[in-house]
Design a protein around this motif. Structure first.
Motif, mmCIF file in Angstrom:
data_model
loop_
_atom_site.group_PDB
_atom_site.id
_atom_site.type_symbol
_atom_site.label_atom_id
_atom_site.label_comp_id
_atom_site.label_asym_id
_atom_site.label_seq_id
_atom_site.Cartn_x
_atom_site.Cartn_y
_atom_site.Cartn_z
ATOM 1 N N ASP A 197 -7.522 5.580 5.855
ATOM 2 C CA ASP A 197 -8.528 5.144 6.683
ATOM 3 C C ASP A 197 -7.600 4.630 7.782
ATOM 4 O OD1 ASP A 197 -10.639 5.870 5.187
ATOM 5 O OD2 ASP A 197 -11.010 3.870 4.468
ATOM 6 N N GLU A 198 -6.514 3.681 7.456
ATOM 7 C CA GLU A 198 -5.841 3.139 8.364
ATOM 8 C C GLU A 198 -4.980 4.241 9.295
ATOM 9 O OE1 GLU A 198 -2.259 -0.297 9.063
ATOM 10 O OE2 GLU A 198 -3.041 0.353 7.099
ATOM 11 N N LEU A 199 -4.642 5.261 8.649
ATOM 12 C CA LEU A 199 -3.643 6.308 9.359
ATOM 13 C C LEU A 199 -4.676 7.177 9.939
ATOM 14 C CD1 LEU A 199 -1.005 6.760 6.846
ATOM 15 C CD2 LEU A 199 -0.820 5.560 9.089
ATOM 16 N N GLY A 200 -5.684 7.183 9.605
ATOM 17 C CA GLY A 200 -6.775 8.481 10.258
ATOM 18 C C GLY A 200 -6.566 9.600 9.491
ATOM 19 N N VAL A 201 -5.971 9.919 8.429
ATOM 20 C CA VAL A 201 -5.606 11.171 7.790
ATOM 21 C C VAL A 201 -5.880 11.318 6.667
ATOM 22 C CG1 VAL A 201 -3.817 11.859 9.668
ATOM 23 C CG2 VAL A 201 -3.113 10.605 7.561
ATOM 24 N N THR A 202 -6.177 12.484 5.821
ATOM 25 C CA THR A 202 -6.167 12.572 4.351
ATOM 26 C C THR A 202 -4.696 12.901 3.705
ATOM 27 O OG1 THR A 202 -8.188 13.394 4.642
ATOM 28 C CG2 THR A 202 -7.152 13.793 2.649
ATOM 29 N N LEU A 203 -4.208 11.944 2.822
ATOM 30 C CA LEU A 203 -2.932 12.130 2.444
ATOM 31 C C LEU A 203 -3.175 12.772 0.927
ATOM 32 C CD1 LEU A 203 -2.068 8.522 2.792
ATOM 33 C CD2 LEU A 203 -1.618 10.371 4.404
ATOM 34 N N LEU A 204 -3.964 12.672 0.211
ATOM 35 C CA LEU A 204 -4.175 13.352 -1.062
ATOM 36 C C LEU A 204 -5.481 14.214 -1.088
ATOM 37 C CD1 LEU A 204 -3.156 10.565 -3.529
ATOM 38 C CD2 LEU A 204 -1.696 12.506 -2.893
ATOM 39 N N ASP A 205 -5.220 15.397 -1.661
ATOM 40 C CA ASP A 205 -6.489 16.301 -1.884
ATOM 41 C C ASP A 205 -6.640 16.148 -3.055
ATOM 42 O OD1 ASP A 205 -8.516 18.372 -1.790
ATOM 43 O OD2 ASP A 205 -6.806 19.905 -1.783
ATOM 44 N N ARG A 206 -8.166 15.430 -3.576
ATOM 45 C CA ARG A 206 -8.329 15.009 -4.981
ATOM 46 C C ARG A 206 -9.220 16.224 -5.336
ATOM 47 N NH1 ARG A 206 -7.916 11.061 -1.064
ATOM 48 N NH2 ARG A 206 -7.437 9.151 -1.976
ATOM 49 N N ASN A 207 -8.701 16.863 -6.279
ATOM 50 C CA ASN A 207 -9.302 17.794 -7.074
ATOM 51 C C ASN A 207 -9.484 17.578 -8.680
ATOM 52 O OD1 ASN A 207 -10.681 20.162 -7.941
ATOM 53 N ND2 ASN A 207 -8.961 21.464 -7.534
ATOM 54 N N VAL A 212 -5.027 3.575 -1.689
ATOM 55 C CA VAL A 212 -4.901 4.823 -1.410
ATOM 56 C C VAL A 212 -5.677 5.258 -0.241
ATOM 57 C CG1 VAL A 212 -4.337 7.368 -1.421
ATOM 58 C CG2 VAL A 212 -3.284 5.772 -3.073
ATOM 59 N N ARG A 213 -7.112 4.958 -0.385
ATOM 60 C CA ARG A 213 -8.161 5.037 0.715
ATOM 61 C C ARG A 213 -7.929 4.331 1.812
ATOM 62 N NH1 ARG A 213 -10.843 9.404 0.606
ATOM 63 N NH2 ARG A 213 -11.675 9.314 -1.566
ATOM 64 N N GLN A 214 -7.668 2.968 1.605
ATOM 65 C CA GLN A 214 -7.292 2.031 2.902
ATOM 66 C C GLN A 214 -6.462 2.702 3.663
ATOM 67 O OE1 GLN A 214 -6.606 -1.692 0.706
ATOM 68 N NE2 GLN A 214 -8.774 -2.404 0.740
ATOM 69 N N LEU A 215 -5.093 3.167 2.870
ATOM 70 C CA LEU A 215 -4.216 3.698 4.036
ATOM 71 C C LEU A 215 -4.435 4.904 4.589
ATOM 72 C CD1 LEU A 215 -0.969 3.601 4.387
ATOM 73 C CD2 LEU A 215 -0.567 4.909 2.401
ATOM 74 N N THR A 263 0.833 -1.131 -0.032
ATOM 75 C CA THR A 263 -0.034 0.016 0.016
ATOM 76 C C THR A 263 0.757 1.230 -0.131
ATOM 77 O OG1 THR A 263 -1.485 -1.261 1.388
ATOM 78 C CG2 THR A 263 -2.040 1.089 1.127
ATOM 79 N N LEU A 264 2.122 1.093 0.821
ATOM 80 C CA LEU A 264 2.750 2.231 0.845
ATOM 81 C C LEU A 264 3.449 2.612 -0.502
ATOM 82 C CD1 LEU A 264 4.895 2.126 4.127
ATOM 83 C CD2 LEU A 264 3.158 3.636 3.672
ATOM 84 N N ARG A 265 3.884 1.587 -1.231
ATOM 85 C CA ARG A 265 4.283 1.601 -2.434
ATOM 86 C C ARG A 265 3.418 2.123 -3.521
ATOM 87 N NH1 ARG A 265 8.927 -0.102 -4.422
ATOM 88 N NH2 ARG A 265 9.405 -1.748 -2.659
ATOM 89 N N ILE A 266 2.171 1.854 -3.452
ATOM 90 C CA ILE A 266 1.177 2.219 -4.338
ATOM 91 C C ILE A 266 0.811 4.014 -4.229
ATOM 92 C CG2 ILE A 266 -1.143 2.126 -4.983
ATOM 93 C CD1 ILE A 266 -1.165 -0.769 -4.459
ATOM 94 N N PHE A 267 0.951 4.374 -3.073
ATOM 95 C CA PHE A 267 0.865 5.683 -2.607
ATOM 96 C C PHE A 267 2.063 6.513 -3.141
ATOM 97 C CE2 PHE A 267 2.116 9.015 0.581
ATOM 98 C CZ PHE A 267 0.948 10.039 0.113
ATOM 99 N N ALA A 268 3.171 6.112 -2.841
ATOM 100 C CA ALA A 268 4.400 6.720 -3.215
ATOM 101 C C ALA A 268 4.454 6.840 -4.856
ATOM 102 C CB ALA A 268 5.609 5.988 -2.715
ATOM 103 N N GLU A 269 3.935 5.965 -5.509
ATOM 104 C CA GLU A 269 3.854 5.868 -6.864
ATOM 105 C C GLU A 269 2.781 6.844 -7.322
ATOM 106 O OE1 GLU A 269 6.162 5.036 -9.986
ATOM 107 O OE2 GLU A 269 6.403 3.891 -7.962
ATOM 108 N N VAL A 270 1.768 7.008 -6.833
ATOM 109 C CA VAL A 270 0.643 8.103 -7.078
ATOM 110 C C VAL A 270 1.431 9.383 -7.033
ATOM 111 C CG1 VAL A 270 -1.470 8.991 -6.314
ATOM 112 C CG2 VAL A 270 -1.301 6.630 -6.505
ATOM 113 N N VAL A 271 1.939 9.554 -5.977
ATOM 114 C CA VAL A 271 2.732 10.933 -5.868
ATOM 115 C C VAL A 271 3.700 11.153 -6.939
ATOM 116 C CG1 VAL A 271 4.070 12.419 -4.114
ATOM 117 C CG2 VAL A 271 2.331 10.867 -3.529
#
Length: 293
Positions: free
Chosen positions: A41-51, A36-39, A5-13
């Motif tokens: 939810d697990e961390l309890g924070v928003t990582l990406l501002d989707r616009n 990314v949504r699962q990550l 999941t971390l690798r997918i998030f890093a790749e999105v960035v």
């Protein structure tokens, strides 16, 4: 938290969005978005501002991204290091050697092993067989050179089997005989190795089988000193033929011992069922080539 999941998030960035990241990680866009949504939810924070089609990292996303890069780099380093170990470009070989015969049996092997695997650190200890067996048992060395038969808890690979010769002063009446029976020596004092050496039980058990207990004049851990004591007339000594032939001394005769037929049967031992490092396996492969070559 999964590394995937971390690798997918890093790749999105890195790729600037979900669509391109999906192509890079060979997933559908919806699967990437879900990861990314699962990550989040697990961390309890928003990582990406989707616009719309754009995604911008939040402050929390920046923190997670930087951490993810370090974690993923550590994972890559771990895989590389393990691959290097398997490829024998690095690692450690821990060997236990006997004081008797190591120079003749193993010195040529060390030169070849070093040439084949220059990145392997070689750590050596030298003790008698019983102490080396203890060190193998306790995991202090990977392989130990010991005499057969080995305890049932060890696996083993044969190194060399040599007859045992008697060392006797040239002035002795038996010195000119080509062979000699152990019982003929029962009235002569013996010069043995220290008690930790596995050669001693072989000799003493053979004496008991012949109906006598020898008188022991001296014990030593030094081969050359034992030979000098024989030369001085203190008693008789015993050596595997390979070692005896390398230490010819005027005034000392080497005679083949018979009745019973005694042998010095050296082998590499390691813990049965235990993990054996790649460096140790490579040493055993090289040792097998020496034995058969």
């Amino acid at each position: 938290m999964e590394l995937r999941t971390l690798r997918i998030f890093a790749e999105v960035v890195r790729q600037g969005g979900f669509t391109q990241a999906a192509k890079t990680v060979f997933l559908t866009q919806s699967a990437v978005s879900k990861a990314v949504r699962q990550l989040e939810d697990e961390l309890g924070v928003t990582l990406l501002d989707r616009n719309g089609h754009k995604s911008v990292m939040t402050d929390a996303g920046e923190v997670v991204f930087q951490r993810a890069l370090r974690i993923l780099a550590e994972q890559d380093d771990l895989k590389t290091e393990l691959a290097e170990l398997q490829g024998l470009t690095k690692g450690m070989l821990r060997l236990g050697l006997p004081p008797i015969g190591s120079d003749a049996l193993f010195a040529p092997m060390f030169a070849i092993y070093r040439r084949l695997y220059p990145g392997i650190d070689i750590h050596l200890v030298e003790h008698g067989s019983k102490k080396l067996e203890d060190m193998v048992r306790d995991g202090e060395v990977d392989l130990g050179a010991s005499l057969l038969p080995a305890p049932d808890e060890f696996d083993w690979q044969n190194v060399r089997k040599e007859p045992i010769d008697v060392l006797i002063p040239a002035s002795h009446p038996l010195a000119d005989q080509p062979i000699i029976a152990l019982k003929q020596l029962q009235d002569m004092p013996f010069i043995l190795f220290d008690s930790a050496f596995a050669l001693n039980p072989i000799i003493l058990n053979a004496c008991r089988s012949q109906g006598f207990t020898p008188s022991i004049a001296a014990r030593s851990s030094q081969i050359n000193f034992i030979i000098e004591l024989v030369y001085a007339g203190l008693g008789i000594g015993f050596l595997p033929r390979l070692i005896a032939e390398q230490r010819v001394r005027d005034g000392v005769r080497h005679i083949t011992l018979t009745e019973p037929d005694l042998s010095w049967d050296m082998a590499w031992v390691w813990r049965r069922g235990a993990y054996l490092p790649h460096a140790a396996r490579a040493w055993l492969e090289l040792a097998a080539r020496f034995q058969h070559g």
